[in-house]
Design an enzyme around this catalytic site. Structure first.
Site, PDB file in Angstrom:
ATOM      1  N   LYS A 249      44.554  30.217  48.907  1.00 35.16           N
ATOM      2  CA  LYS A 249      43.313  30.872  48.466  1.00 35.16           C
ATOM      3  C   LYS A 249      43.642  32.271  48.006  1.00 35.16           C
ATOM      4  CE  LYS A 249      38.920  31.161  47.860  1.00 35.16           C
ATOM      5  NZ  LYS A 249      39.278  31.516  46.459  1.00 35.16           N
TER       6      LYS A 249
ATOM      7  N   GLN B  13      47.552  38.737  50.475  1.00 39.72           N
ATOM      8  CA  GLN B  13      46.467  37.772  50.662  1.00 39.72           C
ATOM      9  C   GLN B  13      46.682  36.915  51.908  1.00 39.72           C
ATOM     10  OE1 GLN B  13      44.270  37.819  47.632  1.00 39.72           O
ATOM     11  NE2 GLN B  13      42.773  37.099  49.093  1.00 39.72           N
TER      12      GLN B  13
ATOM     13  N   LYS C 192      45.438  39.122  54.783  1.00 41.37           N
ATOM     14  CA  LYS C 192      44.009  39.387  54.594  1.00 41.37           C
ATOM     15  C   LYS C 192      43.198  38.152  54.966  1.00 41.37           C
ATOM     16  CE  LYS C 192      42.982  40.936  50.505  1.00 41.37           C
ATOM     17  NZ  LYS C 192      42.471  41.190  49.130  1.00 41.37           N
TER      18      LYS C 192
ATOM     19  N   LYS D   3      48.030  33.886  44.945  1.00 43.52           N
ATOM     20  CA  LYS D   3      47.485  34.729  43.876  1.00 43.52           C
ATOM     21  C   LYS D   3      48.004  34.204  42.560  1.00 43.52           C
ATOM     22  CE  LYS D   3      44.849  38.400  43.719  1.00 43.52           C
ATOM     23  NZ  LYS D   3      43.923  38.911  44.757  1.00 43.52           N
TER      24      LYS D   3
ATOM     25  N   ASP E 153      39.658  38.273  40.218  1.00 42.94           N
ATOM     26  CA  ASP E 153      40.283  39.542  40.596  1.00 42.94           C
ATOM     27  C   ASP E 153      40.066  40.431  39.357  1.00 42.94           C
ATOM     28  OD1 ASP E 153      42.220  40.627  42.886  1.00 42.94           O
ATOM     29  OD2 ASP E 153      43.025  41.386  41.018  1.00 42.94           O
TER      30      ASP E 153
ATOM     31  N   THR F 285      32.949  42.052  48.069  1.00 43.13           N
ATOM     32  CA  THR F 285      34.113  42.916  48.310  1.00 43.13           C
ATOM     33  C   THR F 285      33.651  44.356  48.515  1.00 43.13           C
ATOM     34  OG1 THR F 285      35.346  41.432  46.857  1.00 43.13           O
ATOM     35  CG2 THR F 285      36.437  43.483  47.511  1.00 43.13           C
TER      36      THR F 285
ATOM     37  N   ASN G 200      33.635  45.394  39.404  1.00 45.06           N
ATOM     38  CA  ASN G 200      32.824  44.662  40.376  1.00 45.06           C
ATOM     39  C   ASN G 200      32.902  45.256  41.784  1.00 45.06           C
ATOM     40  OD1 ASN G 200      33.312  42.227  42.549  1.00 45.06           O
ATOM     41  ND2 ASN G 200      31.449  41.977  41.349  1.00 45.06           N
TER      42      ASN G 200
ATOM     43  N   SER H  90      34.184  34.059  49.752  1.00 45.21           N
ATOM     44  CA  SER H  90      34.686  32.879  49.042  1.00 45.21           C
ATOM     45  C   SER H  90      34.778  31.688  50.001  1.00 45.21           C
ATOM     46  CB  SER H  90      36.077  33.142  48.459  1.00 45.21           C
ATOM     47  OG  SER H  90      35.991  33.834  47.232  1.00 45.21           O
TER      48      SER H  90
HETATM   49  N1  GLU Z   1      40.813  38.707  44.474  1.00 50.42           N
HETATM   50  C1  GLU Z   1      40.088  38.906  45.705  1.00 50.42           C
HETATM   51  C2  GLU Z   1      40.990  39.502  46.744  1.00 50.42           C
HETATM   52  O1  GLU Z   1      41.850  40.316  46.417  1.00 50.42           O
HETATM   53  C3  GLU Z   1      39.321  37.675  46.144  1.00 50.42           C
HETATM   54  C4  GLU Z   1      40.093  36.428  46.321  1.00 50.42           C
HETATM   55  C5  GLU Z   1      39.218  35.193  46.596  1.00 50.42           C
HETATM   56  O2  GLU Z   1      38.008  35.309  46.719  1.00 50.42           O
HETATM   57  O3  GLU Z   1      39.822  34.130  46.693  1.00 50.42           O
HETATM   58  O4  GLU Z   1      40.888  39.255  47.917  1.00 50.42           O
END
Ligand code: GLU
Length: 447
Positions: free
Chosen positions: A92, A113, A116, A128, A168, A212, A243, A379
């Site tokens: 994800k 990620q 996170k 990613k 992103d 976010t 955003n 998400s």
């Molecule tokens: N790009 C966002 C991040 O840096 C969201 C990623 C997502 O929702 O999968 O966490």
């Protein structure tokens, strides 16, 4: 071998095996240099080479993305998807479309990620992707043809139980729509859960757009509360005007913060009377214009081409633009001007030396992998709604987001204290994220 030596050797090996990928090296270093005390308590992590395995992506996909512009000219871009770790759930993480994208950027983002996503407590792995294509200045038709070409290759690597991309930088609801349309066409499946950040009109979740930015503000709110303070009445600056920045500004204003500046990659907008968010939204979300045009409508606002947002005195600063946008000298400036709290809406926006300045000055500092986890957490809420073919109200979804952010803050705060450095959210976030992934990796065996 001491754990410090072990970690140094792992880092040297990462640099050797991934030449020229400076951002990836930086992201790895920032995490693993804090893990010594964790290895001391868990010798089994070293024995099973957990860190070495985490630093090596499970799979890296690089592909050609050819497309036609409106004049019929052919362009060739490079597409990436780095599927980093899937012990906690399907891969994800977002897709970034920006001219600066190369493998090192996607790997740094994918690596971040992993932790996170673990911090959110949701069942999602880390990945990613993206491309060096820049949608800025392109027509809707051009963006659509690019997205269709990108998905024509990527679709075979995705699936609601395999890999679930989202947005992103440069990828919003418009791009997600075109990507989903092509996925549906290629697979002949209406598989809502294969992409998140969809429009709420066709399978997306309410609050995902806001998540976010809102989440980053909830995180800063929790950090301030832990120090007996609040956002109410504080002067704030937010970098960026995309955003994340827009919805960070919205939530700061809802909680009584006074937001006086934002920016884009060309310059800084300073409006001492307070940012007119409705105008920013119209310029950026509807008309896709630059932030300098704000000053055409508000004559008392100042636009400083090429200026630094961090020179503007504030009590709360939220870097919500991009990696390494806040360096040591900017951090000194903020600290000198009495800034009390920083939370990162962007990924890795503060350089390592900048982070050290904040920590030495005793400023509350929330690193991105904790502070901006609200986006990917929502998400995961979108995936839940898709899996149960349900739609939740805005209020319910926002409530869930807030609880998740409070939980992340709580766990990071506790872990920092547990490891002897209370208030160090870098340590707390790394420890909590890493431990969750490490435990799952031990349980699943050497894979
Ligand atoms: N790009 C966002 C991040 O840096 C969201 C990623 C997502 O929702 O999968 O966490």
């Amino acid at each position: 071998m001491s754990n410090a030596t072990r970690i140094e050797r792992i880092y040297d090996q990462v640099v050797r095996r991934n030449p020229g990928e400076a951002e990836f090296h930086q992201a790895v270093k920032e995490v693993i240099e804090t893990l010594g005390p964790v290895l001391a308590r868990h010798p089994e992590y070293a024995e099973h080479k957990i860190i070495e395995r985490i630093c090596e992506p499970e799979r890296q996909i690089i592909f050609r993305v050819p497309w036609h512009d409106d004049r019929g000219e052919v362009h060739i871009h490079r597409g990436f998807r780095v599927q980093f770790n899937s012990v906690l759930g399907p891969y994800k993480g977002g897709l970034r479309f920006h001219s600066s994208v190369y493998l090192g950027i996607i790997k740094f983002l994918g690596f971040e990620q992993i932790f996170k996503n673990a911090l959110t407590g949701m069942p999602i792995g880390g990945a990613k992707g993206g491309s060096d294509f820049d949608p800025k200045g392109r027509s809707d038709g051009e963006v659509m043809r690019f997205c269709q070409s990108f998905m024509t290759e990527l679709h075979r690597h995705l699936g609601e139980f395999t890999d679930v991309p989202a947005g992103d930088i440069g990828v919003g609801a418009r791009e997600v729509g075109y990507l989903f349309g092509q996925y549906k066409r290629m697979t002949n499946r209406y598989e809502s859960g294969v992409l998140t950040g969809k429009s709420p009109h066709w399978g997306g979740s309410l609050v995902r757009r806001e998540a976010t930015g809102y989440g980053t503000v909830h995180f800063v709110d929790e950090m301030l509360k832990a120090r007996g303070e609040s956002i109410e009445g504080k002067t704030c600056v937010v970098s960026g005007s995309g955003n994340v920045a827009i919805y960070a500004i919205e939530k700061l204003q809802q909680l009584g913060g006074r937001v006086i500046a934002c920016s884009d990659s060309n310059g800084v907008l300073h409006h001492e009377r307070g940012i007119d968010l409705a105008l920013v939204k119209r310029l950026k979300e509807v008309e896709r214009r630059r932030i300098k045009d704000y000053a055409l409508e508000h004559r008392d606002a100042q636009y400083i081409a090429g200026g630094s947002l961090w020179d503007i005195p504030c009590e709360i600063a939220l870097p919500c633009a991009t990696q390494n946008e806040l360096d040591e000298s900017a951090a000194r400036k903020l600290a000198g001007n009495g800034c009390k709290a920083i939370a990162e809406g962007a990924n890795m926006p503060t350089t390592p030396r900048g982070v050290r300045v904040f920590q030495q000055a005793g400023i509350a500092y929330g690193p991105g992998k904790a502070a901006n986890a609200g986006g990917v957490a929502t998400s995961a809420l979108e995936m839940q709604q898709n899996a149960s073919r349900d739609t939740w109200t805005f209020e319910h979804t926002e409530q869930r987001l807030q609880e998740i952010m409070q939980g992340i803050h709580h766990h990071c705060h506790e872990a920092a204290a547990e490891f002897g450095d209370p208030g160090n959210y870098v340590l707390g976030a790394n420890v909590v994220g890493f431990r969750r992934v490490a435990e799952a990796m031990l349980a699943l065996g050497v894979i």
